[in-house]
Design a protein around this motif. Structure first.
Motif, PDB file in Angstrom:
ATOM      1  N   VAL A 309       0.838  -1.199   0.000  1.00 23.85           N
ATOM      2  CA  VAL A 309       0.000   0.000   0.000  1.00 23.85           C
ATOM      3  C   VAL A 309       0.875   1.252   0.000  1.00 23.85           C
ATOM      4  O   VAL A 309       0.593   2.231  -0.706  1.00 23.85           O
ATOM      5  CB  VAL A 309      -0.946   0.000   1.217  1.00 23.85           C
ATOM      6  N   THR A 310       1.937   1.238   0.789  1.00 18.29           N
ATOM      7  CA  THR A 310       2.849   2.375   0.864  1.00 18.29           C
ATOM      8  C   THR A 310       3.457   2.684  -0.507  1.00 18.29           C
ATOM      9  O   THR A 310       3.489   3.840  -0.958  1.00 18.29           O
ATOM     10  CB  THR A 310       3.971   2.093   1.873  1.00 18.29           C
ATOM     11  N   LEU A 311       3.946   1.638  -1.185  1.00 18.46           N
ATOM     12  CA  LEU A 311       4.556   1.822  -2.501  1.00 18.46           C
ATOM     13  C   LEU A 311       3.543   2.382  -3.507  1.00 18.46           C
ATOM     14  O   LEU A 311       3.854   3.306  -4.263  1.00 18.46           O
ATOM     15  CB  LEU A 311       5.103   0.486  -3.005  1.00 18.46           C
ATOM     16  N   ALA A 312       2.337   1.832  -3.481  1.00 17.99           N
ATOM     17  CA  ALA A 312       1.323   2.268  -4.440  1.00 17.99           C
ATOM     18  C   ALA A 312       0.910   3.715  -4.204  1.00 17.99           C
ATOM     19  O   ALA A 312       0.756   4.495  -5.155  1.00 17.99           O
ATOM     20  CB  ALA A 312       0.102   1.349  -4.350  1.00 17.99           C
ATOM     21  N   ALA A 313       0.728   4.089  -2.942  1.00 24.71           N
ATOM     22  CA  ALA A 313       0.319   5.458  -2.630  1.00 24.71           C
ATOM     23  C   ALA A 313       1.407   6.460  -3.024  1.00 24.71           C
ATOM     24  O   ALA A 313       1.109   7.543  -3.547  1.00 24.71           O
ATOM     25  CB  ALA A 313      -0.004   5.587  -1.141  1.00 24.71           C
ATOM     26  N   GLY A 314       2.657   6.110  -2.790  1.00 31.94           N
ATOM     27  CA  GLY A 314       3.750   7.002  -3.151  1.00 31.94           C
ATOM     28  C   GLY A 314       3.845   7.214  -4.654  1.00 31.94           C
ATOM     29  O   GLY A 314       4.018   8.348  -5.130  1.00 31.94           O
ATOM     30  N   LEU A 315       3.716   6.108  -5.420  1.00 36.55           N
ATOM     31  CA  LEU A 315       3.768   6.223  -6.879  1.00 36.55           C
ATOM     32  C   LEU A 315       2.604   7.055  -7.401  1.00 36.55           C
ATOM     33  O   LEU A 315       2.790   7.949  -8.231  1.00 36.55           O
ATOM     34  CB  LEU A 315       3.741   4.825  -7.503  1.00 36.55           C
ATOM     35  N   ALA A 316       1.398   6.772  -6.903  1.00 31.29           N
ATOM     36  CA  ALA A 316       0.225   7.524  -7.355  1.00 31.29           C
ATOM     37  C   ALA A 316       0.347   9.001  -7.011  1.00 31.29           C
ATOM     38  O   ALA A 316      -0.042   9.871  -7.806  1.00 31.29           O
ATOM     39  CB  ALA A 316      -1.047   6.937  -6.736  1.00 31.29           C
ATOM     40  N   GLY A 317       0.890   9.311  -5.829  1.00 30.51           N
ATOM     41  CA  GLY A 317       1.070  10.703  -5.447  1.00 30.51           C
ATOM     42  C   GLY A 317       1.948  11.451  -6.431  1.00 30.51           C
ATOM     43  O   GLY A 317       1.622  12.569  -6.862  1.00 30.51           O
ATOM     44  N   CYS A 318       3.057  10.836  -6.815  1.00 29.76           N
ATOM     45  CA  CYS A 318       3.970  11.487  -7.766  1.00 29.76           C
ATOM     46  C   CYS A 318       3.314  11.683  -9.128  1.00 29.76           C
ATOM     47  O   CYS A 318       3.449  12.742  -9.756  1.00 29.76           O
ATOM     48  CB  CYS A 318       5.240  10.646  -7.906  1.00 29.76           C
ATOM     49  N   VAL A 319       2.592  10.666  -9.593  1.00 26.49           N
ATOM     50  CA  VAL A 319       1.989  10.739 -10.926  1.00 26.49           C
ATOM     51  C   VAL A 319       0.899  11.803 -10.986  1.00 26.49           C
ATOM     52  O   VAL A 319       0.871  12.632 -11.909  1.00 26.49           O
ATOM     53  CB  VAL A 319       1.411   9.365 -11.322  1.00 26.49           C
ATOM     54  N   TYR A 320       0.013  11.809  -9.994  1.00 26.87           N
ATOM     55  CA  TYR A 320      -1.100  12.751 -10.041  1.00 26.87           C
ATOM     56  C   TYR A 320      -0.637  14.195  -9.831  1.00 26.87           C
ATOM     57  O   TYR A 320      -1.209  15.123 -10.416  1.00 26.87           O
ATOM     58  CB  TYR A 320      -2.179  12.359  -9.026  1.00 26.87           C
ATOM     59  N   LEU A 325       1.466  19.732 -14.459  1.00 23.59           N
ATOM     60  CA  LEU A 325       2.354  20.303 -15.474  1.00 23.59           C
ATOM     61  C   LEU A 325       1.740  20.281 -16.868  1.00 23.59           C
ATOM     62  O   LEU A 325       2.330  20.819 -17.809  1.00 23.59           O
ATOM     63  CB  LEU A 325       3.682  19.523 -15.491  1.00 23.59           C
ATOM     64  N   VAL A 326       0.570  19.653 -17.016  1.00 21.62           N
ATOM     65  CA  VAL A 326      -0.037  19.481 -18.338  1.00 21.62           C
ATOM     66  C   VAL A 326      -0.874  20.703 -18.705  1.00 21.62           C
ATOM     67  O   VAL A 326      -1.791  21.088 -17.974  1.00 21.62           O
ATOM     68  CB  VAL A 326      -0.931  18.213 -18.365  1.00 21.62           C
ATOM     69  N   ASP A 327      -0.561  21.314 -19.851  1.00 17.85           N
ATOM     70  CA  ASP A 327      -1.369  22.394 -20.413  1.00 17.85           C
ATOM     71  C   ASP A 327      -2.227  21.894 -21.575  1.00 17.85           C
ATOM     72  O   ASP A 327      -3.386  22.269 -21.715  1.00 17.85           O
ATOM     73  CB  ASP A 327      -0.477  23.544 -20.894  1.00 17.85           C
ATOM     74  N   ASP A 328      -1.619  21.063 -22.418  1.00 20.63           N
ATOM     75  CA  ASP A 328      -2.305  20.511 -23.583  1.00 20.63           C
ATOM     76  C   ASP A 328      -2.437  18.999 -23.394  1.00 20.63           C
ATOM     77  O   ASP A 328      -1.442  18.265 -23.479  1.00 20.63           O
ATOM     78  CB  ASP A 328      -1.505  20.823 -24.846  1.00 20.63           C
TER      79      ASP A 328
END
Length: 430
Positions: A309-320, A325-328
């Motif tokens: 759970v820790t690994l998954a939450a950390g990865l998702a946090g970084c991705v979201y 940074l997305v404009d287009d």
């Protein structure tokens, strides 16, 4: 007895698991179908672009309110009368809601029909998690949930297919509204098939103790809620909150963002924007989820499930957070980001289910997983209602950034409490 590499619980046969996987495939298809079909329906019904995000948030909030109020109760009923009856109810009501949804004449009717879907969804989603916890042994719980996550990912191909249908029907001479009604009708037919599979194929009552089944419903609810005193159950509830919220934000607002971008910036019709912009990017996310489901299924059986759970939450946090940074959203590099997003969100989904299945007391598994579903519903509510407001008031990326922050909070919390989590099946760290 083993099936598909999973050691099954006592009394469960491979045919029961097969029927469950078919039902889970259909259930998972429903999970994202509204997110894909609804933007085109709102445009077809004549709602202004400026109002669509608010309406999307309102409809999502109404649905999640029903889930919050009823999922715990459906879990208790599942402990009392069995999983099969509750699952069949959920699929049949979801099917009914889909069939009538595009015939709404105004917003109050649209909300009312959405509540029918919500009532079915509350039963359906809870049973999808509970049945796989019943059917798998503890040592293979991660692989079982990984398999379920993989099937859910295949089910996620259903919404893009449904999303293509309106454009196909229009090309055959249907009006935009007739095309939407036909597409939603096909979606409803899935639930009818799923109901038959559940009634015929799932095992009879499982894990229901006579003494516990005779308790008053209020007592069953209270004891199910009290299970959150266990730090592992509490962490699983937090993980359910973020994992379901992640999926909701991606499903509700990535498609809406792309449809609006296509209609406003590229001069596309809603059905064209859905087909050419949204569907390919949704499929990219789904592909990432397929990889993540398999990987996290094995990881969750090799390491402590709280660590997963820790690994998954950390990865998702970084991705979201990176979506800020997305404009287009049509930029080529966004395809890669969406692929990683798929890995992250399904990893949080699989690891949270493996953890709650491990920690939930066998005799109250339906009730505990019902409240696990409530936590997920709250996450979806925050994602859809709060996300709708953020989408309209700030930027389309704002809902994603919000859940990036929330994922990081669960990541930090899991680091703090994981040493207190004990696997009740082995008395070892969980």
């Amino acid at each position: 007895m083993r099936a598909l590499g999973i050691e099954l619980s006592e009394g469960i046969r491979p045919r029961h698991l097969t029927a469950y996987l078919i039902a889970a495939f259909i259930s998972s298809g429903y999970a994202g179908a509204l997110a894909v079909l609804q933007p085109g329906l709102l445009a077809t019904l004549g709602y202004a672009t400026a109002d669509q995000a608010h309406i999307t948030g309102l409809l999502g909030a109404a649905q999640e309110a029903v889930l919050i109020l009823t999922m715990g109760l459906f879990g208790v009923f599942a402990d009392r009368i069995g999983r099969r009856s509750v699952y069949a109810f959920g699929l049949s009501f979801t099917a009914l809601g889909f069939i009538i949804y595009p015939y709404a004449q105004n917003l109050p009717q649209l909300i009312a029909f959405r509540l029918v879907i919500a009532l079915g969804g509350a039963a359906m989603i809870g049973m999808m998690v509970t049945v796989i916890a019943d059917y798998s042994s503890d040592k293979d719980r991660g692989k079982a949930n990984g398999l379920q996550g993989l099937i859910a990912t295949f089910g996620a191909f259903i919404p893009p297919i449904l999303g293509i249908l309106p454009g196909i029907f229009v090309s055959k001479g249907f009006t935009e509204l007739e095309a939407q009604q036909a597409s939603f009708g096909i979606g409803g037919a899935m639930g009818i098939v799923g109901t038959a599979v559940v009634l015929i194929g799932l095992a009879p009552k499982t894990t229901v103790l006579v003494k516990q089944a005779q308790e008053p419903l209020s007592t069953m609810l209270k004891k199910g809620l009290a299970a959150a005193k266990d730090p592992g159950v509490a962490l699983s509830y937090g993980a359910a909150f973020i994992s379901r919220g992640d999926l909701a934000v991606t499903g509700a607002f990535m498609g809406l963002w792309l449809v609006q971008f296509g209609t406003q910036n590229l001069g596309m019709a809603p059905s064209q924007a859905m087909q050419e912009l949204a569907v390919p990017r949704i499929l990219t996310t789904v592909t990432g989820a397929m990889i993540g489901a398999i990987a996290m299924g094995f990881i969750a059986d090799k390491i402590r499930r709280s660590t997963a759970v820790t690994l998954a939450a950390g990865l998702a946090g970084c991705v979201y957070l990176s979506v800020g940074l997305v404009d287009d959203p049509t930029s080529p590099w966004v395809f890669a980001l969406l692929g990683i997003m798929g890995v992250a969100e399904i990893s949080a989904f699989v690891s949270s289910q493996a953890l709650v299945g491990q920690q939930a007391p066998r005799a109250r598994r339906g009730a505990v997983i019902g409240f696990f579903g409530v936590a997920g519903a709250v996450g979806i509510l925050v994602g859809t209602a709060g996300g709708g407001w953020l989408f309209a008031a700030f930027s389309p990326s704002a809902p994603f950034v919000l859940f990036g922050v929330l994922n990081m909070l669960v990541f930090i919390s899991s680091l703090i409490i994981r040493s207190k989590i004990i696997n009740p099946n082995s008395a070892e760290p969980g």
